[in-house]
Design an enzyme around this catalytic site. Structure first.
Site, PDB file in Angstrom:
ATOM      1  CB  CYS A  73      -0.930   0.016   1.206  1.00 45.23           C
ATOM      2  SG  CYS A  73      -1.501  -1.609   1.690  1.00 45.23           S
ATOM      3  CG  HIS A  94      -5.943   1.667   0.152  1.00 39.40           C
ATOM      4  ND1 HIS A  94      -4.786   2.188  -0.391  1.00 39.40           N
ATOM      5  CD2 HIS A  94      -5.554   0.774   1.092  1.00 39.40           C
ATOM      6  CE1 HIS A  94      -3.747   1.611   0.201  1.00 39.40           C
ATOM      7  NE2 HIS A  94      -4.181   0.755   1.093  1.00 39.40           N
TER       8      HIS A  94
END
Ligand SMILES: [Zn+2]
Lengths: 389, 143
Positions: A83, A337
């Site tokens: 991420c 995200h």
């Protein structure tokens, strides 16, 4: 080392089910950054492409994107830290420019999470951490972060209500961010309404409203040395500090369950390099893949003492008008995200803030901004401090 | 020449194992003998759970097994209402980290312990658990 600036930022809208291929998705963020920087592809000396490869069908996407973006024959590099891939990409670009190897580098982050089916995505979620020793127990991302929420609750008396307040703040700004995937209002009462989706259990103590959504998206940052930044840009934003850290992948190898050690370590490095302290930060983007992650970031970055993060959100100090505005673009909770694009999007928000171009989300005349971007379950930590001067 | 057999004992670990072979495959034999085991470096004494074949403190691969025994304290936990593919039939289940002092152990809390009885700091022990599918793992039970 040479001073390094960001002279162009861009991102696509973050959406569910992007109707195009990964190269077309990446083009959207890249075009916005190039139009922002007002430079030509021939001005770029190298590119850094960032994504999380478990979502990509394309093997080695860097070369494919470099061609589509018009960045051949320049060198291109591929970077991933889950991420936080595009923050790591920024660190690589910083190093390439600071060292004098290249003058202008494009950092292109992307993720088309809908490239794979939701069943495939579920299967990959189970392999998000230590596949040898943890995944056989049936783990997934929300459950890992839930163990940190429980750890924080046990140690400091934080409650699910405190976490709900973070989601309510995120939605306040998600509604005014036209690039966000989740733009509906969220109220505190939704979390106590058993019929509302927000209150649904996921992994105790986290509920649906505590989790960000998957999305497809891209981001791009144009990084330049001082000499080129002054030629190309009226408002360069300078990289003042850049820190990064890693830790044990298996939770059994960790000591802290009420905070992320990588956030603390990367933050220390970034503050030291910038020569400032947490109280100098005027606006921050922190990694809020789950509400608890934002709460821990308050403490791990020194905006609050350990255990006192809940006081910051209860007193609304992290709202736009507060003493330390955090995620006033809606955060990952509202924006979505798209793994490889996330860090670049966070940096874009802070660059716009420092340039005074954040529109309805603008905080009052910030001098220093901070970006906190975590990869995996606190496996990789990246903290970047940006400044106007 | 006959193809050399690959030792895939580790594919028996947990509901689904994503690893089939490792230099610590004996971990499975230990489980089958009723022991949850880690490794100790014979050269520098470093103690590892989960077990490792190699010591990153002194670079030795001269390791021996020890048994996870006694009581540990529950550090943190989460009860899952959703599961990754292949684990749906196990739901709901509770993952946890238990501190045994010199090392910590990640695993599941036994389904025999009611939610209302699970509290931070409670004493737990690691116990071998055979699954109906023939797979094997360990769970935490009240100590
Ligand atoms: Zn050793």
């Amino acid at each position: 080392m040479r001073k390094v600036a960001i002279i162009g930022v861009g991102q696509s809208a973050f959406v569910r089910g992007y109707p195009g291929s990964i190269r077309e998705l990446a083009f959207e963020g890249f075009r916005e950054a190039m139009q922002d920087a007002k430079i030509a592809t021939t001005d770029i000396d190298a590119s850094v492409v960032c994504s999380s490869p478990e979502y990509d069908k394309q093997r080695s996407p860097a070369g494919v994107l470099a061609e589509y973006l018009g960045l051949t024959p320049q060198p291109t590099f591929y970077v991933e830290t889950l991420c936080s891939s595009s923050s790591t990409g920024l660190k690589l670009a910083y190093s390439l420019v600071a060292s004098g190897l290249h003058d202008v580098v494009a950092v292109v982050g992307f993720q088309k999470m809908s490239e794979i089916t939701s069943a495939e995505s579920q299967e990959r979620m189970g392999r998000g951490a230590d596949i040898q020793w943890e995944s056989p127990f049936g783990t997934m991302m929300p459950a890992y972060y839930a163990t940190y929420a429980r750890g924080h609750f046990l140690k400091y008396g934080t409650t699910p209500d405190d976490l709900a307040l973070i989601r309510v703040k995120a939605a306040t700004y998600g509604q005014i961010n036209e690039k966000a995937v989740y733009r509906k209002p969220v109220t505190f009462d939704m979390f106590s309404d058993p019929d509302n989706t927000m209150s649904g259990p996921v992994a105790s103590p986290l509920r649906v409203g505590d989790c960000c959504a998957n999305a497809d998206g891209s981001s791009c940052l144009i990084v330049a040395c001082e000499e080129k930044a002054k030629i190309f840009s009226k408002k360069p934003v300078w990289i003042k500090g850049i820190g990064a850290a890693s830790t044990a992948v298996n939770l059994s190898g960790r000591d802290l369950f009420s905070g992320l050690s990588v956030g603390i370590e990367a933050g220390k490095q970034a503050y030291k390099m910038a020569g400032i302290t947490p109280k100098h930060i005027n606006v921050a983007e922190v990694h809020d893949c789950f509400t608890i992650a934002e709460l821990m970031a308050y403490e791990n970055l020194g905006f609050a003492k350990p255990g006192e993060g809940k006081e910051l959100i209860r007193s609304k100090e992290t709202y736009r008008e507060g003493s330390i505005p955090v995620n006033v673009d809606g955060g990952l909770l509202s924006k979505g995200h798209p793994i490889g694009a996330t860090g670049g999007s966070q940096v874009r928000t802070i660059v716009l803030q420092l340039r005074g171009e954040a529109g309805a989300m603008q905080v009052k005349e910030p001098v220093f901004g901070l970006v906190h971007n975590i990869g995996g379950v606190g496996l990789y930590g990246n903290v970047t401090i940006l400044g106007r001067e | 020449m006959a193809k050399k057999d690959i030792d895939i004992r580790f594919s028996k670990f947990g509901t689904i194992s994503f690893t089939s072979t490792t230099k610590v495959n004996d971990f499975i034999d230990k489980l089958e003998a009723g022991k949850v085991s880690g490794t100790i470096c014979k050269d520098c004494g470093a103690k590892y759970f989960p077990p490792r074949a190699d010591c990153c403190k002194c670079f030795s691969s001269n390791m021996e097994w020890f048994d996870v025994s006694g009581k540990g304290k529950l550090l943190t936990y989460s009860k899952l209402e959703y599961a990754p593919i292949g684990f749906e039939n196990d739901l709901p289940y509770c993952i946890a980290v238990v501190d045994f002092g010199e090392y910590k152990v990640f695993g599941r809390i036994s389904g025999d312990i009611a939610d209302s009885e699970i509290t931070g700091g409670m004493e737990l022990k690691a116990v071998v658990n055979k699954l109906p599918s023939g797979q094997i793992n360990y769970v935490f039970e009240k100590a």
